[in-house]
Design an enzyme around this catalytic site. Structure first.
Site, mmCIF file in Angstrom:
data_model
loop_
_atom_site.group_PDB
_atom_site.id
_atom_site.type_symbol
_atom_site.label_atom_id
_atom_site.label_comp_id
_atom_site.label_asym_id
_atom_site.label_seq_id
_atom_site.Cartn_x
_atom_site.Cartn_y
_atom_site.Cartn_z
ATOM 1 N N SER A 126 0.765 -1.392 0.015
ATOM 2 C CA SER A 126 0.127 0.035 -0.070
ATOM 3 C C SER A 126 0.919 1.132 -0.015
ATOM 4 O O SER A 126 2.041 1.187 0.413
ATOM 5 C CB SER A 126 -1.022 -0.085 1.022
ATOM 6 N N TYR A 151 -2.124 -0.240 10.583
ATOM 7 C CA TYR A 151 -2.278 -0.855 9.421
ATOM 8 C C TYR A 151 -1.136 -0.691 8.193
ATOM 9 O O TYR A 151 -0.436 -1.352 7.788
ATOM 10 C CB TYR A 151 -3.520 -0.243 8.544
ATOM 11 N N LYS A 155 1.997 -3.189 6.716
ATOM 12 C CA LYS A 155 2.625 -3.121 5.392
ATOM 13 C C LYS A 155 4.033 -2.992 5.201
ATOM 14 O O LYS A 155 4.814 -3.708 4.583
ATOM 15 C CB LYS A 155 1.898 -2.161 4.482
HETATM 16 C C1 WQD Z 1 -9.687 9.208 0.900
HETATM 17 C C2 WQD Z 1 -9.839 10.510 1.126
HETATM 18 C C3 WQD Z 1 -10.383 11.145 3.423
HETATM 19 C C4 WQD Z 1 -14.294 9.251 3.681
HETATM 20 C C5 WQD Z 1 -7.347 4.030 2.186
HETATM 21 C C6 WQD Z 1 -6.675 2.871 3.151
HETATM 22 C C7 WQD Z 1 -5.558 2.708 2.358
HETATM 23 C C8 WQD Z 1 -5.171 2.400 1.004
HETATM 24 C C9 WQD Z 1 -6.402 3.326 0.142
HETATM 25 C C10 WQD Z 1 -5.124 -0.049 0.996
HETATM 26 C C11 WQD Z 1 -9.350 10.895 2.246
HETATM 27 C C12 WQD Z 1 -11.308 11.431 2.471
HETATM 28 C C13 WQD Z 1 -12.865 9.445 3.232
HETATM 29 C C14 WQD Z 1 -15.118 9.894 4.179
HETATM 30 C C15 WQD Z 1 -13.833 11.934 3.310
HETATM 31 N N1 WQD Z 1 -6.121 0.988 0.955
HETATM 32 N N2 WQD Z 1 -12.647 10.893 3.204
HETATM 33 N N3 WQD Z 1 -14.866 11.326 3.857
HETATM 34 O O1 WQD Z 1 -7.686 6.849 3.776
HETATM 35 O O2 WQD Z 1 -6.788 7.680 1.522
HETATM 36 O O3 WQD Z 1 -6.811 4.803 2.056
HETATM 37 O O4 WQD Z 1 -7.649 3.488 1.029
HETATM 38 O O5 WQD Z 1 -4.145 -0.174 0.342
HETATM 39 O O6 WQD Z 1 -4.598 1.788 3.155
HETATM 40 O O7 WQD Z 1 -6.583 3.308 4.311
HETATM 41 O O8 WQD Z 1 -8.820 6.233 1.650
HETATM 42 O O9 WQD Z 1 -11.281 6.571 1.080
HETATM 43 O O10 WQD Z 1 -10.597 6.490 3.514
HETATM 44 O O11 WQD Z 1 -10.132 8.581 2.043
HETATM 45 O O12 WQD Z 1 -13.629 13.139 3.268
HETATM 46 O O13 WQD Z 1 -16.406 9.644 4.517
HETATM 47 O O14 WQD Z 1 -11.455 10.939 1.385
HETATM 48 O O15 WQD Z 1 -9.952 12.179 4.443
HETATM 49 O O16 WQD Z 1 -8.802 12.398 2.084
HETATM 50 P P1 WQD Z 1 -7.451 6.462 2.450
HETATM 51 P P2 WQD Z 1 -10.347 6.729 2.009
#
Ligand code: WQD
Length: 341
Positions: A126, A151, A155
């Protein structure tokens, strides 16, 4: 026919990868504990490819069960290891479960490879290993920053375990560092199946639009970005799945340049949360109900991939646009509402 073990193969990325492997002529056996997916995915895969993959349900943390599995499947041509807990936010609340599940399962798989002479493994890594990179786009030789969550740390630990074991065992590893996988198969028969309240942005968007959630919270609009919301590199899950087939073929054909190869799997383009919302509204015609909320603990501000190594060395490139990704996610949500999946 070459047989590939896909751990976590009923999950989001795993199920899409099983479809691509079968469509490229591989036999697949899935191991999954169904802790974050449903067994119905197997029938959905069969509807797409005509082949219901072999499946065994057990926890890869169970050393005896895993050893027994490998003793019964000595003729594996390779392994793709997806099985892991994957929500950064959740790992802040359940660190021990994350370390035990994500690290011990890999150790048991390596035992099986060593015992039965299985050479090749593709590891699901990741972009979280980078933390907040000092330079963007981030390249594979960027240093691991202090993990922002257990998490992300699992990784990093797993990549280190694999790195040391390639020095000691006759194994080869391709670690694929995913950026943000989103979207769903064009058939709308498989897609992201978050159990409970979604942690990730895109399923929360589509569930809000379909009426399952009241309102999307945008976690922060005071970042140093064009519209103040955080930037990520979103990649279509089918593009991601196809990269795994390329990686498996690279290993089986003996084309690896090193015993451990690492590749960023992204599009190389970063989008803000607001741009993702705008894309969704554009392709769905639905006005999304959202509010600006405080930043979420554990979130980095901005990250997107330098994809040259994967493009040039693997000969692989993501091809779907953000609009195509969001439309596929919306079609999947609508299919779920009709009772598919
Ligand atoms: C994306 C953006 C949030 C939810 C995750 C995993 C990571 C990888 C990819 C596997 C961020 C914003 C989110 C919400 C929001 N997975 N957001 N409101 O955190 O980048 O990474 O997915 O490898 O390990 O942790 O993805 O989709 O949670 O967030 O504003 O209700 O959307 O702050 O900026 P993230 P995400």
């Amino acid at each position: 026919m070459k047989k590939i073990l896909v751990t976590g193969g009923t999950g989001f990325i795993g199920s899409h990868t099983v479809v691509e492997l079968q469509q490229h002529g591989y036999e697949v056996v899935i191991v999954d504990d169904l802790s974050n997916s449903s067994v119905e995915v197997l029938d959905q895969i069969r509807k797409i490819t005509g082949i219901r993959p072999a499946f065994e349900q057990f926890d890869l943390v169970d050393r005896e069960r895993t050893a027994d599995f490998f003793a019964r499947h000595e003729q594996l041509s390779g392994i793709i290891h997806f099985a892991a807990f994957k929500a950064a936010g959740e790992s802040m609340e359940k660190p021990l479960e994350y370390y035990r599940n994500n690290v011990v399962s890999l150790l048991n798989i390596l035992d099986g490879m060593k015992m039965h002479g299985i050479r090749d493994i593709v590891f699901s890594s990741s972009c979280t290993v980078y933390g907040q990179p000092d330079q963007l786009p981030v390249t594979e030789d960027a240093p691991f920053k202090t993990a922002w969550s257990p998490y992300g740390n699992t990784k990093q630990i797993c990549e280190d375990i694999l790195r040391f074991n390639t020095l000691l065992l006759p194994i080869r590893v391709i670690a694929l560092r995913y950026f943000n996988p989103i979207g769903a198969h064009d058939s709308a028969l498989i897609g992201e199946l978050p159990l409970g309240v979604p942690n990730n942005l895109v399923p929360f968007i589509t569930q809000t639009a379909i009426g399952k959630r009241e309102c999307l919270s945008v976690f922060g609009n005071d970042y140093d970005t064009p519209d103040g919301t955080a930037i990520r590199d979103y990649i279509h899950v089918v593009d991601l799945a196809r990269a795994h087939v390329v990686a498996v073929e690279r290993m089986i054909q003996g084309n690896c340049l090193h015993n451990l190869e690492v590749f960023n799997l992204g599009t190389g383009i970063g989008f803000t949360v607001m741009e993702v919302i705008q894309s969704f509204e554009r392709v769905s015609g639905v006005k999304l109900n959202y509010r600006i909320a405080p930043r979420r603990a554990g979130d980095v501000e901005k990250v997107w991939a330098d994809t040259r190594l994967a493009n040039e060395t693997l000969g692989w490139k993501a091809v779907h646009s953000l609009d195509e990704m969001m439309l596929s996610a919306w079609n999947w949500e609508k299919a779920l509402a009709k009772g598919v999946g």
